[in-house]
Design an enzyme around this catalytic site. Structure first.
Site, PDB file in Angstrom:
ATOM      1  N   PRO A  92       0.830  -1.211   0.000  1.00 38.01           N
ATOM      2  CA  PRO A  92       0.000   0.000   0.000  1.00 38.01           C
ATOM      3  C   PRO A  92       0.863   1.261   0.000  1.00 38.01           C
ATOM      4  CG  PRO A  92      -0.224  -1.181   2.096  1.00 38.01           C
ATOM      5  CD  PRO A  92       0.672  -2.000   1.218  1.00 38.01           C
ATOM      6  N   GLU A  93       0.517   2.189  -0.869  1.00 34.66           N
ATOM      7  CA  GLU A  93       1.229   3.454  -0.950  1.00 34.66           C
ATOM      8  C   GLU A  93       0.451   4.507  -0.160  1.00 34.66           C
ATOM      9  OE1 GLU A  93       3.863   4.481  -3.168  1.00 34.66           O
ATOM     10  OE2 GLU A  93       4.091   2.789  -4.529  1.00 34.66           O
ATOM     11  N   HIS A 127      -3.016 -16.155   9.610  1.00 31.40           N
ATOM     12  CA  HIS A 127      -2.099 -15.009   9.656  1.00 31.40           C
ATOM     13  C   HIS A 127      -2.686 -13.808  10.394  1.00 31.40           C
ATOM     14  CE1 HIS A 127       0.173 -17.332   6.803  1.00 31.40           C
ATOM     15  NE2 HIS A 127      -0.810 -17.273   5.930  1.00 31.40           N
ATOM     16  N   ARG A 173       2.530 -12.020   5.030  1.00 31.17           N
ATOM     17  CA  ARG A 173       3.973 -11.994   4.786  1.00 31.17           C
ATOM     18  C   ARG A 173       4.771 -11.401   5.951  1.00 31.17           C
ATOM     19  NH1 ARG A 173       5.783 -10.614  -1.103  1.00 31.17           N
ATOM     20  NH2 ARG A 173       7.703 -11.345  -0.123  1.00 31.17           N
ATOM     21  N   ARG A 207      21.811  18.268  -3.744  1.00 38.46           N
ATOM     22  CA  ARG A 207      21.816  16.796  -3.828  1.00 38.46           C
ATOM     23  C   ARG A 207      22.208  16.330  -5.220  1.00 38.46           C
ATOM     24  NH1 ARG A 207      20.141  13.731   0.349  1.00 38.46           N
ATOM     25  NH2 ARG A 207      19.444  15.108   2.012  1.00 38.46           N
TER      26      ARG A 207
END
Ligand SMILES: [Zn+2]
Length: 272
Positions: free
Chosen positions: A2-3, A99, A118, A153
């Site tokens: 998920p973002e 899980h 996971r 940078r």
């Protein structure tokens, strides 16, 4: 994984469902990986607290907790979903999925469960205000703060956008889409990008994230209960995952390159 927009949508969905509810008790599984604080600390912090707010910080979901007793200090429960973590609000009789690593029993009679096949997700607790998600929040960044992030940078702008110590929660897809809209090549060194281009980039980052949040927002109720990963409304990608397909603006084939181990997609004509 998920973002930011998905995490925002999940946090909003949870806020609608559990704000004001009280955590009566918590069960934690035996797998050690999901626990970033000890089981004892998590149980002691969460039990008998009221969920005051649920919100997103970077890619973390933060539950602000109030102790029932007036004198007690406030605390935070922090959930990172990792790759496959989900928070499920359900009735107690709902089947406990394989899980499942945590079950919170709520005073309303429902349960809030953390499921993560996971086990890259993380649960932790902190005293109120102590949790620091690092970096600055992209949706709240103003131009001055944004410019400072990239000053001097020499790294590619794509890497800088993904650096969580600079910006909080911008992932691979949204970085590629933002760079396309700002017409900047992902490999450009951050320090060579003009102020005007960075202003365009900040606007693009916000635009892309807001559009994705708006799309996700229409399916809030599906997220929290869903058994699978369906339910995430995807932004229509303009470059991400479109290698070799024609640019939607100029029809030049989209290129894919690898920067710091991550795929980057861009239009070699539109982006400079
Ligand atoms: Zn193009």
């Amino acid at each position: 994984m998920p973002e930011l927009p998905e995490v925002e949508t999940i946090a909003r969905g949870l806020a609608q469902r559990v704000t004001g509810d009280v955590i009566d008790s918590i069960w934690l599984g035996r797998k050690p990986e999901p626990l970033k604080s000890t089981a004892r600390e998590i149980a002691a912090t969460l039990e008998h607290t009221r969920i005051a707010t649920v919100r997103r910080m970077g890619k973390h979901i933060v539950f602000d907790l109030e102790k029932n007793r007036v004198s007690s200090t406030q605390a935070q429960w922090i959930v990172h979903l990792g790759m496959t973590g989900r928070l499920q609000v359900c009735e107690p009789q709902a089947e406990i999925l394989k899980h499942t690593h945590a079950i919170l029993k709520l005073a309303s009679g429902r349960e809030l469960r953390f499921v993560d096949p996971r086990r890259f997700g993380r649960l932790s607790v902190a005293r109120a205000g102590n949790f620091d998600a690092g970096g600055i929040e992209p949706l709240e960044a103003d131009l001055d703060r944004f410019l400072i992030l990239f000053r001097g940078r020499k790294t590619p702008i794509k890497s800088a956008l993904l650096n969580q110590k600079l910006l909080r929660g911008v992932g691979n897809i949204y970085a590629d889409e933002s760079l396309f809209r700002a017409r900047i090549r992902p490999r450009r060194r951050a320090s060579t990008i003009t102020r005007d281009q960075l202003a365009k980039l900040l606007a693009s980052v916000k635009e892309v994230l807001r559009e994705a949040i708006a799309l996700g927002g229409s399916s809030i109720s599906d997220y929290v209960d869903a058994d699978g990963e369906e339910g995430f409304f995807q932004l229509q990608h303009r470059v991400y995952g479109r290698e070799g397909e024609p640019c939607l603006v100029c029809k030049t084939p989209i290129k894919r390159i690898v920067i710091a181990g991550r795929s980057s997609h861009y239009c070699p004509n539109c982006q400079k």
